[in-house]
Design a protein around this motif. Structure first.
Motif, mmCIF file in Angstrom:
data_model
loop_
_atom_site.group_PDB
_atom_site.id
_atom_site.type_symbol
_atom_site.label_atom_id
_atom_site.label_comp_id
_atom_site.label_asym_id
_atom_site.label_seq_id
_atom_site.Cartn_x
_atom_site.Cartn_y
_atom_site.Cartn_z
ATOM 1 N N GLU A 51 0.832 -1.205 0.000
ATOM 2 C CA GLU A 51 0.000 0.000 0.000
ATOM 3 C C GLU A 51 0.874 1.265 0.000
ATOM 4 O O GLU A 51 1.822 1.360 0.763
ATOM 5 N N GLN A 52 0.536 2.212 -0.884
ATOM 6 C CA GLN A 52 1.266 3.480 -0.977
ATOM 7 C C GLN A 52 0.466 4.664 -0.415
ATOM 8 O O GLN A 52 0.985 5.752 -0.297
ATOM 9 N N PHE A 53 -0.823 4.450 -0.126
ATOM 10 C CA PHE A 53 -1.690 5.461 0.471
ATOM 11 C C PHE A 53 -1.846 6.701 -0.399
ATOM 12 O O PHE A 53 -1.772 7.826 0.071
ATOM 13 N N VAL A 54 -2.059 6.443 -1.678
ATOM 14 C CA VAL A 54 -2.324 7.518 -2.630
ATOM 15 C C VAL A 54 -3.631 8.195 -2.233
ATOM 16 O O VAL A 54 -4.602 7.542 -1.879
ATOM 17 N N GLY A 55 -3.634 9.501 -2.265
ATOM 18 C CA GLY A 55 -4.838 10.250 -1.935
ATOM 19 C C GLY A 55 -4.957 10.587 -0.461
ATOM 20 O O GLY A 55 -5.875 11.298 -0.062
ATOM 21 N N LEU A 56 -4.057 10.099 0.348
ATOM 22 C CA LEU A 56 -4.061 10.431 1.769
ATOM 23 C C LEU A 56 -3.134 11.624 1.982
ATOM 24 O O LEU A 56 -2.004 11.619 1.495
ATOM 25 N N ASP A 57 -3.617 12.640 2.671
ATOM 26 C CA ASP A 57 -2.844 13.859 2.899
ATOM 27 C C ASP A 57 -1.797 13.610 3.992
ATOM 28 O O ASP A 57 -2.138 13.408 5.153
ATOM 29 N N ARG A 58 -0.538 13.618 3.606
ATOM 30 C CA ARG A 58 0.556 13.340 4.548
ATOM 31 C C ARG A 58 0.761 14.457 5.561
ATOM 32 O O ARG A 58 1.464 14.275 6.548
ATOM 33 N N ARG A 59 0.155 15.612 5.316
ATOM 34 C CA ARG A 59 0.295 16.739 6.250
ATOM 35 C C ARG A 59 -0.773 16.722 7.331
ATOM 36 O O ARG A 59 -0.638 17.404 8.341
ATOM 37 N N GLN A 60 -1.836 15.944 7.129
ATOM 38 C CA GLN A 60 -2.940 15.897 8.082
ATOM 39 C C GLN A 60 -2.742 14.759 9.087
ATOM 40 O O GLN A 60 -2.158 13.733 8.750
ATOM 41 N N PRO A 61 -3.255 14.944 10.309
ATOM 42 C CA PRO A 61 -3.163 13.864 11.300
ATOM 43 C C PRO A 61 -3.887 12.599 10.824
ATOM 44 O O PRO A 61 -4.908 12.680 10.139
ATOM 45 N N VAL A 62 -3.333 11.457 11.192
ATOM 46 C CA VAL A 62 -3.912 10.157 10.851
ATOM 47 C C VAL A 62 -4.064 9.352 12.141
ATOM 48 O O VAL A 62 -3.141 9.315 12.959
ATOM 49 N N VAL A 63 -5.224 8.721 12.306
ATOM 50 C CA VAL A 63 -5.433 7.791 13.410
ATOM 51 C C VAL A 63 -5.724 6.432 12.792
ATOM 52 O O VAL A 63 -6.595 6.306 11.933
ATOM 53 N N VAL A 64 -4.947 5.445 13.214
ATOM 54 C CA VAL A 64 -5.107 4.073 12.728
ATOM 55 C C VAL A 64 -5.735 3.232 13.833
ATOM 56 O O VAL A 64 -5.561 3.525 15.019
ATOM 57 N N TYR A 65 -6.480 2.208 13.435
ATOM 58 C CA TYR A 65 -7.059 1.305 14.422
ATOM 59 C C TYR A 65 -7.333 -0.049 13.799
ATOM 60 O O TYR A 65 -7.393 -0.193 12.581
ATOM 61 N N CYS A 66 -7.484 -1.038 14.661
ATOM 62 C CA CYS A 66 -7.928 -2.383 14.301
ATOM 63 C C CYS A 66 -8.754 -2.876 15.483
ATOM 64 O O CYS A 66 -9.327 -2.061 16.207
ATOM 65 N N SER A 67 -8.806 -4.147 15.720
ATOM 66 C CA SER A 67 -9.610 -4.659 16.840
ATOM 67 C C SER A 67 -9.046 -4.234 18.191
ATOM 68 O O SER A 67 -9.762 -3.722 19.037
ATOM 69 N N VAL A 68 -7.742 -4.474 18.401
ATOM 70 C CA VAL A 68 -7.130 -4.150 19.694
ATOM 71 C C VAL A 68 -5.927 -3.211 19.577
ATOM 72 O O VAL A 68 -5.448 -2.699 20.580
ATOM 73 N N GLY A 69 -5.409 -3.008 18.386
ATOM 74 C CA GLY A 69 -4.300 -2.081 18.197
ATOM 75 C C GLY A 69 -3.004 -2.697 17.709
ATOM 76 O O GLY A 69 -2.051 -1.985 17.417
ATOM 77 N N TYR A 70 -2.955 -4.014 17.589
ATOM 78 C CA TYR A 70 -1.734 -4.675 17.129
ATOM 79 C C TYR A 70 -1.510 -4.455 15.634
ATOM 80 O O TYR A 70 -0.445 -3.982 15.210
ATOM 81 N N ARG A 71 -2.515 -4.798 14.821
ATOM 82 C CA ARG A 71 -2.376 -4.634 13.365
ATOM 83 C C ARG A 71 -2.246 -3.164 12.999
ATOM 84 O O ARG A 71 -1.473 -2.799 12.110
ATOM 85 N N SER A 72 -2.975 -2.314 13.698
ATOM 86 C CA SER A 72 -2.909 -0.889 13.377
ATOM 87 C C SER A 72 -1.558 -0.288 13.738
ATOM 88 O O SER A 72 -1.097 0.643 13.080
ATOM 89 N N GLU A 73 -0.906 -0.826 14.754
ATOM 90 C CA GLU A 73 0.440 -0.344 15.055
ATOM 91 C C GLU A 73 1.377 -0.655 13.889
ATOM 92 O O GLU A 73 2.215 0.167 13.517
ATOM 93 N N ARG A 74 1.222 -1.836 13.255
ATOM 94 C CA ARG A 74 2.029 -2.161 12.069
ATOM 95 C C ARG A 74 1.695 -1.182 10.937
ATOM 96 O O ARG A 74 2.578 -0.732 10.210
ATOM 97 N N LEU A 75 0.407 -0.856 10.773
ATOM 98 C CA LEU A 75 -0.002 0.124 9.769
ATOM 99 C C LEU A 75 0.635 1.472 10.068
ATOM 100 O O LEU A 75 1.157 2.132 9.162
ATOM 101 N N GLY A 76 0.622 1.887 11.316
ATOM 102 C CA GLY A 76 1.242 3.157 11.698
ATOM 103 C C GLY A 76 2.730 3.181 11.391
ATOM 104 O O GLY A 76 3.272 4.186 10.921
#
Length: 173
Positions: free
Chosen positions: A91-116
């Motif tokens: 994933e390259q996250f095209v269309g996501l503004d790199r200057r804006q805050p991002v909050v990631v999540y999953c069920s408990v936070g493990y997978r989303s930490e990898r995404l972060g």
């Protein structure tokens, strides 16, 4: 393999302690211990109550959901963008503004930490992981949505993880 290790850690902690909510807005002690064992602390976290406040403001953080398609279909945070955890490395996250805050999540936070971590490697500067994930969000009585609108349904990922979800209706689809 890492997710299986995380599940084993969760199961081990679950077997040693009961996982109940203590008081509204507070993470239960057993759940907090499980999260401490799972998280690498490579991505700053944001508490559900703090995220709820930020989502009520005119300028909201970008929300990315790192669960499976089935989990996302059952429910998600309003306005969240689905990011398939299984294809995260490409994933390259095209269309996501790199200057804006991002909050990631999953069920408990493990997978989303990898995404972060992936987002940080791609140059995103303001990335936070929802502490306790969607489970803690719902456990603290925050709303989730599906294609039809507001729902109480939550996909608990698996029977092993489902005891950590105290609120909402558990739906496996």
């Amino acid at each position: 393999m890492a997710l299986k290790r995380a599940a084993f850690t969760c199961f081990s902690l679950f077997a040693l302690t009961a996982c109940g909510q203590t008081e509204p807005g507070k993470t239960s002690a057993p759940y907090a211990r499980m999260l401490q064992a799972l998280y690498r602390n490579t991505v700053p976290t944001i508490a559900p109550a703090e995220l709820a406040k930020e989502l009520s403001k005119p300028v909201k953080p970008q929300l990315l959901d790192a669960r499976s398609p089935a989990e996302f279909k059952v429910s998600h945070l309003r306005g969240a963008r689905f990011v398939n955890y299984d294809s995260l490395a490409k994933e390259q996250f095209v269309g996501l503004d790199r200057r804006q805050p991002v909050v990631v999540y999953c069920s408990v936070g493990y997978r989303s930490e990898r995404l972060g971590e992936r987002l940080q490697a791609l140059g995103f500067k303001n990335v936070r992981n929802l502490y306790g994930g969607l489970f803690e969000w719902v456990n603290q009585n925050n709303p989730v949505y599906n294609a039809q609108g507001l729902t109480r349904d939550v996909h608990p990922y698996s029977a092993l993880w489902s005891p950590w979800l105290k609120n909402g209706r558990k739906v496996y689809e």
